[in-house]
Scaffold this active site. Sequence first.
Site, short mmCIF file in Angstrom:
data_model
loop_
_atom_site.label_atom_id
_atom_site.label_comp_id
_atom_site.label_asym_id
_atom_site.label_seq_id
_atom_site.Cartn_x
_atom_site.Cartn_y
_atom_site.Cartn_z
N THR A 28 107.93 35.28 55.48
CA THR A 28 107.16 34.43 54.97
C THR A 28 106.37 32.96 56.48
O THR A 28 107.50 33.07 56.98
CB THR A 28 106.39 33.28 53.74
OG1 THR A 28 107.53 32.16 54.23
CG2 THR A 28 107.62 33.88 52.42
N ASP A 29 105.71 33.04 56.10
CA ASP A 29 104.84 31.62 57.31
C ASP A 29 105.55 30.96 56.49
O ASP A 29 106.00 30.49 55.12
CB ASP A 29 103.40 31.95 57.56
CG ASP A 29 103.23 31.50 58.62
OD1 ASP A 29 104.38 30.55 59.09
OD2 ASP A 29 101.68 32.11 59.10
N TYR A 30 105.25 29.71 57.66
CA TYR A 30 105.47 28.48 56.91
C TYR A 30 105.28 28.02 55.53
O TYR A 30 103.58 27.87 55.15
CB TYR A 30 105.06 27.51 57.75
CG TYR A 30 105.58 25.73 57.56
CD1 TYR A 30 107.22 25.69 58.60
CD2 TYR A 30 105.36 24.25 57.28
CE1 TYR A 30 107.48 23.60 58.41
CE2 TYR A 30 106.02 23.93 56.76
CZ TYR A 30 106.96 23.29 57.60
OH TYR A 30 107.04 22.43 57.68
#
Length: 723
Positions: free
Chosen positions: A272-274
Amino acid sequence: LARVLLRKVYKMNLKQLIKTLSIEEKIGQLMQLAPFFFKKDSKVEVIGSVRHLDLDEDEIFLAGSVLGIGNREEMISIQKKYLEKSRHKIPLVFMADIIHGYESIFPIPLALACSFNPSLVEQASKVSALEAQTAGIHVTFAPMADVSRDPRWGRVMESFGEDPYLASLMSAATVKGFQGSDISKVGHLASCVKHFAAYGAIEAGRDYNTVEMSMHQFYNVYAPPYEAAIKAGSHLAMMAFNTFNGIPCTVHDTLIQNILKDEMHFKGLIITDYDGLQQVVAHGVAENRKEAAYQGIKAGIDIEMMSTTYIKHLKALVEEGRVDIKIIDDAVMRVLELKRKLGLFEDPYKGASSLDRNKIVMCESHLELTKKIAHECAVLLKNDGLLPIDKEVKLALIGPYANNQQTNGAWSWHGDTRKNKTLAEAFIKQQNKVVFYKNGHHISDYHEDDIKEISKADIVILCLGEYERETGEAKSKTKLNLPRGQETLLELAKLLNKKTITILFNGRPLVLNEMITSNAILETWFLGSRAADAIVDLLNGSVNPSGKLAMTFIQNEGQIPLYYNHLNTGRPYRDEYNEYVSKYLDVSNEPEFCFGHGLSYANFIYQSMDLDDNFSNNYQVKVQIKNDSKFAGYEVVQLYIKDNVSRPVRPIKELKAFQKVWFEANETKTIIFELHQSDLLYKNEKGKPFLEAGFFTISIGGSSQTKLSKQVYCKEEIDDYSK
Ligand code: NOJ
């Protein structure tokens, strides 16, 4: 002892290894945390929503990977502590954003794209990998393969611009440079292509916003650079923050399963992104974090970056029978596979222990390379003959970048701008006659004494732009003119009756307004560690500019999005007397500077084009170009196609090939392009390539406003190329 154990683990079949892990240990491998979690003393650094992650020490030490790392010592101490505490002794993998350099800073990606020279991008990535690995970094979150046509978006500085073909070549070159032939070797990093998908198309250019688009637009414009990075071997892919046609990308099973995995054949690790999984709750697609975890694992997310929905809820989801443990085992397998491929089971400190930082990081050859590349990334937008500068000419430097070291660009967290030269210093070093320099934004920053000094100059150099930190993530803007009143500095120079050269430092195409009347304009973006030296080389003419715009410069914000490869309308603009055509009342449809534009001190004349009337495979297009000047230099010769009749309608021009060619003074050359049937293909809304028989226009020039063109007939017909 730890090493002996590790070697044993490595020899074990990874499947066997997974069998020995508890469910908590398995889920831990899918969690990525920042270094401060492992170092209690630095907990103060925790900011934002991660403060509420609420992890206890045991949970933290189950994590499988780390996001970002300060330096070699920090990496070694965290890995050591982790391995001591860990029962299974599977090393952590360290991932970080190494985007345009580690400590030797290269031009920002948007600038790199303007070089139209993928081999330079590959070299920059190779050097960045080596430097970053001295700190024990193993994976980089690059390339960012998001095509973008919206300069309001701060992240265009991280992109390779608006064109799918150029961005594809640059994304692939980035992967090749970072990964080399084998990521197990010391000095190489694994690449993580991001942000899947179409993050560059967010509505209104406002960061993290919604993406809604047709699938044929997706397949033809936005998908190709991701696919190119995957074909080049990217081991990881990161999902984007945005929704894509109604579903957040992080939990978009069609995007992940059907497109990324089935159609693009991606077999690597998906992250995932942050805090992306947690955000699914904010999107309003999951009721709570447990449901977010459920949707994430079902969609195909392997690693959750900086949120804790997996560690807190996956076990319960398995116990309730909603998630099959086999899905988790598969995800863990991909994490372990990556660690094995990186050679971490054999050497968990890889790079940090074996590379000599002092000899590698910011060594002279790396810094020289940053300069060489910078030379090719700056774009000469305008020159009425004032450039190159005669060394005897007296110069006054004004504007915020007259004497400013902040030329690294926003994704250079390990770069130290204090080591950079300022423009004033670089001019003085090259023995230009600098009579005045002082930073200032507005005419009112220059007082009477200053003005007296400026009056002594022959040329006023306006060193203008944005701050580094007003470009990049979460730095969207609606006004794209030079901020803080810098346009008044042009007025000052004009009041003094001076000729002007404008040097721009910025992370996005700007609206130039009156600045366009400056005698010469050099776009330098943020060129990195040796920006100032490189710029002065270009201005003095010891290096001839050769960069070309990877993104359109608009006349005003109302034209956004404006890009060269647009579709035609049923009422295209023809002439100003025709009222009911596709146009604005207050501004023309033309850009300020088009995609592919960039001047040289040389004068390239496109003389003739030689090609067959009928298109065939291995089709040759020959172009004769003359350098009608005393300056040697590079020209980027660009080839575009247009499918004259097509359903669905296709762009009015599509870049399909380019060559960066060196010309001696007064030299004439014949350049040969070889085209194949695949260069004419387009994709339908299902992603299937097709080709209709008929006429194509092939056009060639030094920008997307091409000089030569000819119609060719293609009799081949392809319904579904993949059959
Ligand atoms: C958020 C950004 O969107 C992404 O590009 C980056 O890789 C991660 N943060 C990690 O720093």
